[in-house]
Enzyme design. Structure first.
Site, PDB file in Angstrom:
ATOM      1  N   HIS A  90       0.826  -5.092   8.845  1.00 49.09           N
ATOM      2  CA  HIS A  90       1.194  -4.408   7.605  1.00 49.09           C
ATOM      3  C   HIS A  90       0.178  -3.330   7.222  1.00 49.09           C
ATOM      4  CE1 HIS A  90       4.471  -4.633   4.898  1.00 49.09           C
ATOM      5  NE2 HIS A  90       3.969  -5.395   3.965  1.00 49.09           N
ATOM      6  N   ASP A 129       4.028   0.847   8.326  1.00 51.38           N
ATOM      7  CA  ASP A 129       4.546   0.011   9.414  1.00 51.38           C
ATOM      8  C   ASP A 129       6.059  -0.124   9.316  1.00 51.38           C
ATOM      9  OD1 ASP A 129       4.987  -3.046   8.042  1.00 51.38           O
ATOM     10  OD2 ASP A 129       3.604  -1.697   7.007  1.00 51.38           O
ATOM     11  N   TYR A 136      -6.814  -8.837   5.207  1.00 52.71           N
ATOM     12  CA  TYR A 136      -5.660  -8.057   5.667  1.00 52.71           C
ATOM     13  C   TYR A 136      -6.018  -7.022   6.728  1.00 52.71           C
ATOM     14  CZ  TYR A 136      -3.492 -10.156   1.593  1.00 52.71           C
ATOM     15  OH  TYR A 136      -3.021 -11.057   0.679  1.00 52.71           O
ATOM     16  N   PHE A 185      -2.223  -3.265  -3.649  1.00 53.23           N
ATOM     17  CA  PHE A 185      -1.429  -4.160  -2.811  1.00 53.23           C
ATOM     18  C   PHE A 185      -0.082  -3.504  -2.530  1.00 53.23           C
ATOM     19  CE2 PHE A 185      -4.651  -7.072  -4.238  1.00 53.23           C
ATOM     20  CZ  PHE A 185      -4.968  -7.747  -3.067  1.00 53.23           C
ATOM     21  N   ASN A 213       8.743  -3.017   1.321  1.00 53.69           N
ATOM     22  CA  ASN A 213       8.452  -3.145  -0.108  1.00 53.69           C
ATOM     23  C   ASN A 213       7.520  -2.063  -0.652  1.00 53.69           C
ATOM     24  OD1 ASN A 213      10.139  -5.330  -0.475  1.00 53.69           O
ATOM     25  ND2 ASN A 213       8.545  -6.821  -0.022  1.00 53.69           N
ATOM     26  N   ASN A 234       3.165  -4.113  -2.480  1.00 51.76           N
ATOM     27  CA  ASN A 234       4.370  -4.090  -3.311  1.00 51.76           C
ATOM     28  C   ASN A 234       4.249  -3.217  -4.549  1.00 51.76           C
ATOM     29  OD1 ASN A 234       5.254  -5.844  -1.383  1.00 51.76           O
ATOM     30  ND2 ASN A 234       5.455  -7.607  -2.743  1.00 51.76           N
TER      31      ASN A 234
END
Length: 190
Positions: A19, A91, A14, A64, A112, A66
Site C-alpha cells: 500500500h 498502488d 507500514y 493515513f 480508498n 483513507n
C-alpha cells in the site's frame, strides 16, 4: 507548477508494504531531483524543487490512506493549482505486480485513498500513475498491508524507478506521451 502526491500510510510498521508504493515513488523522485521531502506542511511531508524550469512539490500525506483527500485538498487549495497539474501515484491491486498504468483521469477503482481525494476535490479529472501490486490471494487488508517477497521485490524496485520516470515524463512531455511510453509495458526481470 506540479504537485506530485504519493499515497501511503505513515509509520514504520507500514514501510515497504504494498500500500506504500506511492511513498516509495516519492522517495525515488526525491533522489532523482535532489529534493528533500522533510518539511511538515499540509498534513504531509513535502519537499520543493525545480525540474525543467517547473516548480515541483513532492507530497507524502501523513493522514493515513483513507483520509488522503484532506492533505491533497489543503495543498491544492493553497497553491490554487489546476487539477491537470496534480499527479497522484498509488498502488493498484488490479494490475499485475510491477505493471504501470498512467491515466489522465478516472474513477477510484476501489482504492480508498483515491476515493477520499476524488470526494474532497469533487473531481476525478487529474493525472495518476498506478503501480501494480497484484491481486490478493486471501484477505485484502493483509495483502495491501503485507510486504513484497522474493522475485516481486526486484520487480517492484524497478517499477518504482519507472513510475518516477513516468511522473517526470508527464511533467516534461504531457500525460498522453507518458501513457504511450509506459502503459502496457509490464516491467519484469528475466
Amino acid at each position: 507548477m506540479y504537485i506530485v502526491v504519493g499515497l501511503g500510510n505513515p509509520g514504520k510498521e507500514y514501510e515497504k508494504t504494498r500500500h506504500n508504493v506511492g511513498f516509495e515513488v516519492i522517495d525515488s523522485l526525491s533522489k532523482k531531483l535532489d529534493i528533500a521531502v522533510n518539511k511538515i506542511k499540509f498534513k504531509s511531508l513535502i519537499g520543493e524543487g525545480i525540474y525543467k524550469g517547473e516548480k515541483i512539490v513532492l507530497q507524502k500525506p501523513q493522514t493515513f490512506m483513507n483520509s488522503s483527500g484532506e492533505a491533497v485538498y489543503d495543498i491544492v487549495d493553497f497553491y490554487k493549482l489546476p487539477l491537470s497539474n496534480l499527479i497522484v501515484v498509488y498502488d493498484d491491486k488490479d494490475l499485475d505486480v510491477g505493471k504501470i498504468r498512467v491515466r489522465k483521469k478516472g474513477s477510484a477503482g476501489g482504492h480508498n485513498g483515491m476515493k477520499s481525494i476524488i470526494y474532497i476535490l469533487n473531481s476525478e479529472d487529474f493525472p495518476r500513475v498506478r503501480l501494480g501490486i497484484g491481486k490478493p490471494k486471501g484477505d485484502m487488508i493483509q495483502h495491501v498491508l503485507g510486504k513484497f517477497e522474493g522475485r516481486d521485490m526486484d520487480i517492484v524496485a524497478n517499477s518504482i524507478d519507472n513510475a518516477a520516470n513516468a511522473v517526470l515524463d508527464i511533467i516534461e512531455n504531457g500525460v498522453e506521451h507518458a501513457m504511450n511510453l509506459y502503459n502496457g509495458n509490464n516491467i519484469c526481470l528475466s
